[in-house]
Design a protein around this motif. Structure first.
Motif, PDB file in Angstrom:
ATOM      1  N   ALA A 108       0.821  -1.222   0.000  1.00 28.90           N
ATOM      2  CA  ALA A 108       0.000   0.000   0.000  1.00 28.90           C
ATOM      3  C   ALA A 108       0.850   1.265   0.000  1.00 28.90           C
ATOM      4  N   GLY A 109       2.161   1.110  -0.019  1.00 29.43           N
ATOM      5  CA  GLY A 109       3.033   2.276   0.049  1.00 29.43           C
ATOM      6  C   GLY A 109       2.911   2.998   1.385  1.00 29.43           C
ATOM      7  N   ALA A 110       2.685   2.239   2.446  1.00 27.73           N
ATOM      8  CA  ALA A 110       2.473   2.821   3.770  1.00 27.73           C
ATOM      9  C   ALA A 110       3.727   2.687   4.626  1.00 27.73           C
ATOM     10  N   ARG A 111       3.743   3.459   5.679  1.00 23.04           N
ATOM     11  CA  ARG A 111       4.793   3.351   6.698  1.00 23.04           C
ATOM     12  C   ARG A 111       4.208   2.589   7.878  1.00 23.04           C
ATOM     13  N   ILE A 112       5.082   2.053   8.709  1.00 16.24           N
ATOM     14  CA  ILE A 112       4.627   1.288   9.866  1.00 16.24           C
ATOM     15  C   ILE A 112       5.478   1.638  11.083  1.00 16.24           C
ATOM     16  N   VAL A 113       4.816   1.757  12.223  1.00 10.09           N
ATOM     17  CA  VAL A 113       5.496   1.911  13.510  1.00 10.09           C
ATOM     18  C   VAL A 113       4.833   0.956  14.498  1.00 10.09           C
ATOM     19  N   ILE A 114       5.601   0.531  15.480  1.00  8.29           N
ATOM     20  CA  ILE A 114       5.073  -0.351  16.517  1.00  8.29           C
ATOM     21  C   ILE A 114       5.051   0.406  17.833  1.00  8.29           C
ATOM     22  N   VAL A 115       3.924   0.310  18.537  1.00  8.79           N
ATOM     23  CA  VAL A 115       3.812   0.834  19.891  1.00  8.79           C
ATOM     24  C   VAL A 115       3.569  -0.378  20.779  1.00  8.79           C
ATOM     25  N   GLU A 116       4.589  -0.731  21.534  1.00 10.23           N
ATOM     26  CA  GLU A 116       4.514  -1.917  22.386  1.00 10.23           C
ATOM     27  C   GLU A 116       4.243  -1.516  23.829  1.00 10.23           C
ATOM     28  N   CYS A 117       3.196  -2.087  24.399  1.00 12.95           N
ATOM     29  CA  CYS A 117       2.851  -1.833  25.793  1.00 12.95           C
ATOM     30  C   CYS A 117       3.462  -2.928  26.651  1.00 12.95           C
ATOM     31  N   ARG A 118       4.304  -2.510  27.574  1.00 12.19           N
ATOM     32  CA  ARG A 118       5.018  -3.455  28.425  1.00 12.19           C
ATOM     33  C   ARG A 118       5.064  -2.885  29.854  1.00 12.19           C
ATOM     34  N   PRO A 119       4.080  -3.256  30.678  1.00  6.09           N
ATOM     35  CA  PRO A 119       4.036  -2.695  32.034  1.00  6.09           C
ATOM     36  C   PRO A 119       5.154  -3.228  32.922  1.00  6.09           C
ATOM     37  N   ASP A 153       6.062 -19.856  23.776  1.00  2.00           N
ATOM     38  CA  ASP A 153       7.383 -20.472  23.741  1.00  2.00           C
ATOM     39  C   ASP A 153       8.464 -19.470  23.326  1.00  2.00           C
ATOM     40  N   GLY A 154       8.353 -18.243  23.841  1.00  2.00           N
ATOM     41  CA  GLY A 154       9.355 -17.224  23.579  1.00  2.00           C
ATOM     42  C   GLY A 154       9.226 -16.506  22.257  1.00  2.00           C
ATOM     43  N   CYS A 155       8.293 -16.922  21.419  1.00  2.00           N
ATOM     44  CA  CYS A 155       8.218 -16.319  20.078  1.00  2.00           C
ATOM     45  C   CYS A 155       7.647 -14.901  20.096  1.00  2.00           C
ATOM     46  N   SER A 156       7.059 -14.464  21.214  1.00  2.00           N
ATOM     47  CA  SER A 156       6.500 -13.111  21.251  1.00  2.00           C
ATOM     48  C   SER A 156       7.593 -12.059  21.449  1.00  2.00           C
ATOM     49  N   GLU A 157       8.782 -12.496  21.806  1.00  2.00           N
ATOM     50  CA  GLU A 157       9.935 -11.599  21.943  1.00  2.00           C
ATOM     51  C   GLU A 157      10.797 -11.776  20.700  1.00  2.00           C
ATOM     52  N   TYR A 158      10.662 -10.885  19.739  1.00  2.00           N
ATOM     53  CA  TYR A 158      11.403 -11.042  18.489  1.00  2.00           C
ATOM     54  C   TYR A 158      11.963  -9.707  18.028  1.00  2.00           C
ATOM     55  N   ASP A 159      12.935  -9.783  17.153  1.00  2.00           N
ATOM     56  CA  ASP A 159      13.571  -8.597  16.586  1.00  2.00           C
ATOM     57  C   ASP A 159      12.628  -7.999  15.538  1.00  2.00           C
ATOM     58  N   VAL A 160      12.333  -6.718  15.671  1.00  2.00           N
ATOM     59  CA  VAL A 160      11.423  -6.065  14.720  1.00  2.00           C
ATOM     60  C   VAL A 160      12.174  -5.466  13.539  1.00  2.00           C
ATOM     61  N   GLY A 161      13.477  -5.670  13.494  1.00  2.00           N
ATOM     62  CA  GLY A 161      14.258  -5.179  12.365  1.00  2.00           C
ATOM     63  C   GLY A 161      14.287  -3.662  12.316  1.00  2.00           C
ATOM     64  N   ASP A 162      14.037  -3.125  11.129  1.00  2.00           N
ATOM     65  CA  ASP A 162      14.103  -1.680  10.911  1.00  2.00           C
ATOM     66  C   ASP A 162      12.793  -0.952  11.224  1.00  2.00           C
ATOM     67  N   VAL A 163      11.802  -1.659  11.691  1.00  2.00           N
ATOM     68  CA  VAL A 163      10.515  -1.025  11.980  1.00  2.00           C
ATOM     69  C   VAL A 163      10.664  -0.179  13.248  1.00  2.00           C
ATOM     70  N   PRO A 164      10.369   1.118  13.164  1.00  2.00           N
ATOM     71  CA  PRO A 164      10.453   1.951  14.363  1.00  2.00           C
ATOM     72  C   PRO A 164       9.513   1.422  15.447  1.00  2.00           C
ATOM     73  N   ARG A 165      10.044   1.340  16.677  1.00  2.00           N
ATOM     74  CA  ARG A 165       9.265   0.784  17.777  1.00  2.00           C
ATOM     75  C   ARG A 165       9.449   1.641  19.020  1.00  2.00           C
ATOM     76  N   MET A 166       8.338   1.870  19.695  1.00  2.00           N
ATOM     77  CA  MET A 166       8.351   2.567  20.978  1.00  2.00           C
ATOM     78  C   MET A 166       7.779   1.621  22.015  1.00  2.00           C
ATOM     79  N   VAL A 167       8.489   1.451  23.123  1.00  2.00           N
ATOM     80  CA  VAL A 167       7.986   0.641  24.229  1.00  2.00           C
ATOM     81  C   VAL A 167       7.419   1.595  25.269  1.00  2.00           C
ATOM     82  N   VAL A 168       6.171   1.336  25.657  1.00  2.00           N
ATOM     83  CA  VAL A 168       5.454   2.202  26.579  1.00  2.00           C
ATOM     84  C   VAL A 168       5.143   1.419  27.854  1.00  2.00           C
TER      85      VAL A 168
END
Length: 192
Positions: A108-119, A153-168
């Motif tokens: 779609a020619g879109a950009r992507i960012v991840i906002v990860e909630c981690r209390p 089994d640990g798969c939820s912790e993965y490297d997001v590569g070049d995708v900008p990510r903010m942990v909140v």
């Protein structure tokens, strides 16, 4: 700031704000607040999953979960191809889910960012999880959540590569949703 970011985003390529985090981390609350502030469509996996209740006796749990993800990808694709930015509220618990979003963004020619909630405050997280409205497909207790996380089994912790990510951290004392929204919008403005 929300109005400026929404206007700026609408003039540019569409944006996917992908929420990430385990159940009860505050991602849906934050996603709703972001959608309201930015006036972006919110695509919530739980809305789709809730609608599969009648199919439960005839389908395996993992099939319904897979169906829910397929539905949100398709809805998101439609919005993005219309030039609209979207917020996708899902656990994003597997790298394959992120890969699908990355492919969707590329098509779609879109950009992507991840906002990860981690209390950081486990007691607050547990209280939030066990105090929320019960749902047939969400963990209702801390023990059920721990079993779900163990099943990843640990798969939820993965490297997001070049995708900008903010942990909140949604459990920081004296920081409300409005402040979290403001910090996420500042992150998006600098990441994009």
């Amino acid at each position: 700031m929300a109005k400026e970011l929404a206007e700026e985003t609408s003039k540019k390529t569409p944006l996917i704000i992908a929420m990430k985090g385990h159940p009860g981390t505050g991602k849906s609350t934050l996603a709703r607040a972001l959608a309201s502030a930015l006036k972006f469509p919110l695509i919530d996996k739980d809305d789709i999953r809730d609608s599969t209740f009648l199919l439960q006796p005839s389908a395996a749990r993992h099939q319904l979960n897979h169906l829910s993800y397929e539905a949100i990808w398709r809805v998101a694709a439609t919005q993005l191809h219309l030039g609209l930015s979207v917020i996708i509220d899902s656990p994003l618990s597997r790298r394959t889910h992120l890969d699908r979003l990355i492919g969707l963004a590329a098509s779609a020619g879109a950009r992507i960012v991840i906002v990860e909630c981690r209390p950081s405050d486990e007691a607050k997280w547990r209280e939030r999880l066990e105090g929320r409205e019960k749902s047939w497909h969400k963990p209702a207790s801390w023990g059920e959540l721990q079993e779900l996380i163990k099943g990843y089994d640990g798969c939820s912790e993965y490297d997001v590569g070049d995708v900008p990510r903010m942990v909140v951290d949604t459990t920081v004392p004296d920081i409300g949703v409005e402040e979290l929204v403001s910090s996420v919008m500042q992150f998006i403005a600098t990441a994009c």
